[in-house]
Design a protein around this motif. Structure first.
Motif: not given
Length: 875
Positions: A609-631
């Motif tokens: 999603l190379k156009h993505l400018r705003y990613l909010s995961l606020s208070n996702n209490e089950n989230l344990t990891e983020l893929p490195d591809s976010v970077c």
């Protein structure tokens, strides 16, 4: 999570206008696109890919169409041919914007590779793209298709008799700022109403334990303002030992209302009622009300379900004679449901002609200037007569004419056809729509986005900045400006038009509220562009660019037009198939809001999603990891991981996010990747929440672009070398009990640019650190909240000569302020809510030391919500 407060009922007479509402944003869209096409970065990219000539042709044709769009906005909206022409323009502009954005993404990707790839083969592989030859051919084909469609539309423009207007001459004349506290002298024509309400509240009820007095009136008539005047009256203050204020709006769910009431009552034990069950809440509330004559204001009530009201009344009626409930509502049915006698209801009428004219003059002219323009006054009287005596209408249309001295501009407002539409209580005010039409084109998309925000809740420029920046609504900042500075300027312009209420500049941030009629207008304006989906109706969202989903059963792939730019997920969402489809299908997505969802991870292909400018995961209490591809998201401006309490570590490669401005972090990591963050050349706002394992930050690095730093509940954090943040303007520290506030400076003075400082829930804070004196020429707002051991304010406090607002909330051991506070000539407000000894000592007119601060407004707000007490939503 941004959410809709109540559904909008579009008046029948306005339905023909809806076809052109989203199209009314076309001129601003054309301006933005032409600006991008002319940018140096895009010129360079187009030359590199061999499509420069095609893009120049696109720019020229788009300029021809842009020339007639301003005139098209003014034409009869019932022209179906014109409406269809503008709809087609909207579609081709949208496709053109995607193409332009794609080139910008490629240019930025190349910049990352050229900057970091020369020393890292890993980075080059990480950002590898498709075959450049295939990419060039594909993009050339898309551009040719757009140019063909544009040429056809440009040839058709003569069919509608449209005039060429290249320049939007509408400007905003900005008036001086004021603070937000209700000042009776600023309210015109409501003194008699105030006295009548006070009589009803003080009336002997002959043994009745609880009575209800509704103020009933049209939207925009000033019900809330009148209720505030009554609530803050000294007579009412003396008569009701316990006063509470709750804004209800459409949320009449029992548990939520009980929490709001308890949050507005004294809370000496500082309990967090959000964690209480309904049974606990009702017991606690009854104990709070027991034995005290109370006044409860329920502002903006819409509930017409008698059973819900009976349920609440049974809890709050504890048998104390003379207790009252003051209700503001637009609905006579609401008043009837609340079991009140008709004699106890107060029907708030419109302003008299004389008072309406006085209010109009106050907002349309600088003080005294009206006498210089007798002809404008005469036209103004005719405009006022069309406002029907509604204060909001008078203020808004008056503000839109502020500092305008051309008679033809005033006559244009007076003679506008929209006044001829029949008006009833549930309609959008013609005066508001007319004032919107007068806005410059660059402000119209910003206003439309208010359809996504809640009404009558404090919003902050830092919040709005993130969304407007991601949607491309903000012009580039000038030298030494931040994007928040630009946002604040635009908000100030909207406030000058009376579209924002309770606006206050805190320094480095500002806060405001939206009147419910303003939100209604924004929803109406944004129809077809921003859609709030409450049930399946493909006709609503098939061409929409921005979707807000209200419940989980709407997580259906059929909802996903490929042109989607923004999507806001409902709370509790966990449909993985829907999220995977979204990421793979909606490749032009700019904003993805997954707040309060239940996902354990994100799709690894999110990096596409190379156009993505705003990613909010606020208070996702089950989230344990983020893929490195976010970077890989090199366009990303906002990454919000606040409250992701199970997140083990941040993704690797944060330093590649070269566009990142706002980073909010909750992580279990004991070591923060400081070198990665130090390479973020755009970072402006950095916030840490509940990072329990962090002990230190910013060792050996400089953060020259950082303007805002927030540290909340970082229990192990001991040291932060603030001298490493040279340009810091906003600093928030809360519940960091081990943090050394002296910053190792002892009695040194740290000269800084700090504008806003908030210190909350810091038991070790006994006196303010001396380094703060170095902000004497910059600090505008100082908030000290829930610091129970704070014993004194320093004698040097009056050297903070730029200070405009001082809030000392719930600091019971603070007994006085320095004697020479009169030196603070810019100080406007001192809020001492919850600090009873200060209130008693400095209370206006009767406090023993009131004379020392008589030049400022001393505030004790019994009805402040937790949001207001903390001064900023960041906390």
């Amino acid at each position: 999570m941004i959410q809709l407060q109540k559904p909008l009922s579009i008046p029948f007479l306005f339905l023909p206008l809806l076809k052109l509402m989203a199209e009314s944003l076309l001129f601003s869209s054309a301006e933005s696109l032409l600006g991008k096409l002319a940018s140096a970065a895009l010129q360079e990219a187009s030359l590199a890919f061999g499509v420069h000539r095609h893009l120049q042709h696109m720019k020229e044709t788009m300029g021809l169409i842009r020339g007639v769009l301003l005139d098209a906005e003014k034409k009869n909206p019932q022209s179906s041919a014109l409406s269809e022409w503008l709809t087609q323009i909207k579609r081709v502009f949208s496709d053109a914007e995607d193409i332009v954005d794609d080139f910008e993404c490629e240019a930025l990707r190349k910049h990352v590779v050229n900057t970091y790839g020369s020393c890292s083969r890993k980075v080059r592989r990480f950002f590898s793209s498709s075959n450049p030859v295939v990419y060039r051919l594909r993009m050339a084909h898309h551009i040719q298709d757009i140019n063909t469609r544009l040429a056809k539309l440009a040839a058709q423009r003569s069919m509608f008799g449209l005039q060429v207007i290249h320049l939007d001459t509408r400007v905003v004349h900005v008036r001086e700022m004021t603070h937000s506290h209700v000042n009776p002298s600023n309210v015109i024509g409501r003194e008699d109403d105030k006295q009548e309400i006070i009589k009803l509240l003080l009336k002997d009820d002959h043994g009745q334990s609880l009575s209800v007095i509704p103020i009933v009136g049209m939207g925009g008539s000033g019900k809330t303002t009148l209720a505030k005047l009554v609530f803050n009256d000294a007579t009412i203050n003396a008569c009701f030992p316990l006063r509470m204020w709750v804004c209800v709006s459409n949320d009449f769910e029992l548990r939520n209302v009980l929490i709001k009431i308890l949050n507005s009552a004294p809370n000496p034990n500082r309990e967090n009622f959000n964690n209480f069950e309904t049974e606990q809440l009702q017991i606690h509330l009854r104990n709070t009300l027991e034995g005290q004559k109370s006044l409860l204001v329920l502002d903006d009530v819409w509930n017409e379900d008698r059973a819900r009201w009976d349920e609440l009344r049974e809890i709050i009626d504890v048998g104390v004679e003379g207790s009252k409930i003051l209700v503001t509502t637009r609905s006579h049915k609401v008043a009837a449901i609340m079991h009140t006698k008709s004699s106890n209801s107060y029907l708030l009428g419109c302003l008299s002609d004389e008072n309406s004219r006085s209010l109009f003059v106050k907002y349309a002219f600088e003080d005294g200037d009206e006498m210089k323009h007798p002809q404008l006054l005469k036209i103004g009287e005719e405009i006022v007569n069309k406002c029907g005596g509604l204060p909001l209408a008078v203020k808004t249309v008056g503000s839109s004419l502020f500092s305008r001295v051309e008679e033809r501009e005033w006559e244009s407002v007076r003679d506008n056809e929209i006044w001829n539409l029949q008006q009833n209580e549930k309609d959008i005010l013609p005066a508001l729509k007319l004032s919107y039409d007068q806005l410059p084109s660059y402000l119209k998309p910003c206003f439309a986005s208010f359809s996504l925000f809640p009404e009558d809740t404090f919003l902050f420029s830092s919040q709005v900045c993130m969304l407007w920046g991601a949607l491309g609504f903000l012009p580039p900042p000038k030298a030494s400006e931040s994007m928040t500075d630009v946002t604040t300027q635009l908000l100030h312009e909207l406030w000058s038009r009376s579209f924002l209420s309770e606006y206050e500049d805190l320094g480095g941030d500002c806060r405001f509220k939206l009147h419910d009629l303003v939100v209604d207008l924004a929803v109406y304006i944004a129809k077809g562009e921003f859609e709030i989906i409450q049930n399946h109706n493909p006709n609503l969202y098939k061409n929409a660019h921005h979707l807000l989903l209200m419940n989980n059963n709407l997580l259906d792939q059929a909802l996903l037009p490929s042109s989607l730019r923004s999507i806001f997920f409902p709370n509790g969402a966990n449909n993985e198939d829907f999220l995977n489809t979204l990421v793979s299908r909606c490749k032009f997505l700019s904003v993805l809001i997954l707040d309060l969802c239940e996902y354990e991870s994100l799709p690894r292909c999110i990096g596409k999603l190379k156009h993505l400018r705003y990613l909010s995961l606020s208070n996702n209490e089950n989230l344990t990891e983020l893929p490195d591809s976010v970077c890989k998201l090199q366009n990303l401006q906002v990454l919000n991981l606040k409250g992701c309490i199970k997140l083990q570590k941040l993704p690797e490669g944060l330093g590649n996010l070269i566009s990142l401005r706002h980073l909010f972090i909750t992580t279990k990591q004991p070591v923060f990747p400081e070198k990665e963050v130090a390479s973020l050349t755009s970072i402006e706002d950095l916030r840490f929440y509940h990072c329990d394992n962090l002990e230190s930050l910013f060792k050996g690095i400089l953060l020259l672009t950082l303007k805002g730093l927030t540290l909340i509940d970082c229990k192990s954090l001991k040291t932060v070398p603030f001298h490493a943040i040279k340009n810091l303007e906003v600093l928030v520290i809360a519940e960091c009990n081990k943090l050394e506030l002296s910053m190792g400076l002892s009695n040194e003075i740290l000269y800084s640019r700090l504008k806003l400082l908030i210190l909350r829930d810091l038991p070790s804070l006994v006196r303010l650190p001396r380094w703060l004196q170095g902000s004497a020429n910059s600090l505008q707002s100082l908030g000290i909240v829930d610091c129970l051991n704070l014993e004194e304010l320093p004698d040097w406090l009056p050297t903070l000569n730029c200070l405009q607002r001082l809030s000392v909330l719930n600091c019971p051991n603070l007994l006085s302020v320095p004697h020479n506070m009169l030196h603070l000539t810019n100080l406007k407000v001192i809020n001492v809510t919850g600090s009873f000894e200060l209130w008693k000592r400095y209370r206006p007119e009767i406090g023993q030391d009131w004379h020392n601060i008589s030049h400022v407004n001393l505030v004790w707000d019994d009805y402040q919500s937790e949001n207001e007490k903390e001064l900023t939503v960041k906390i």
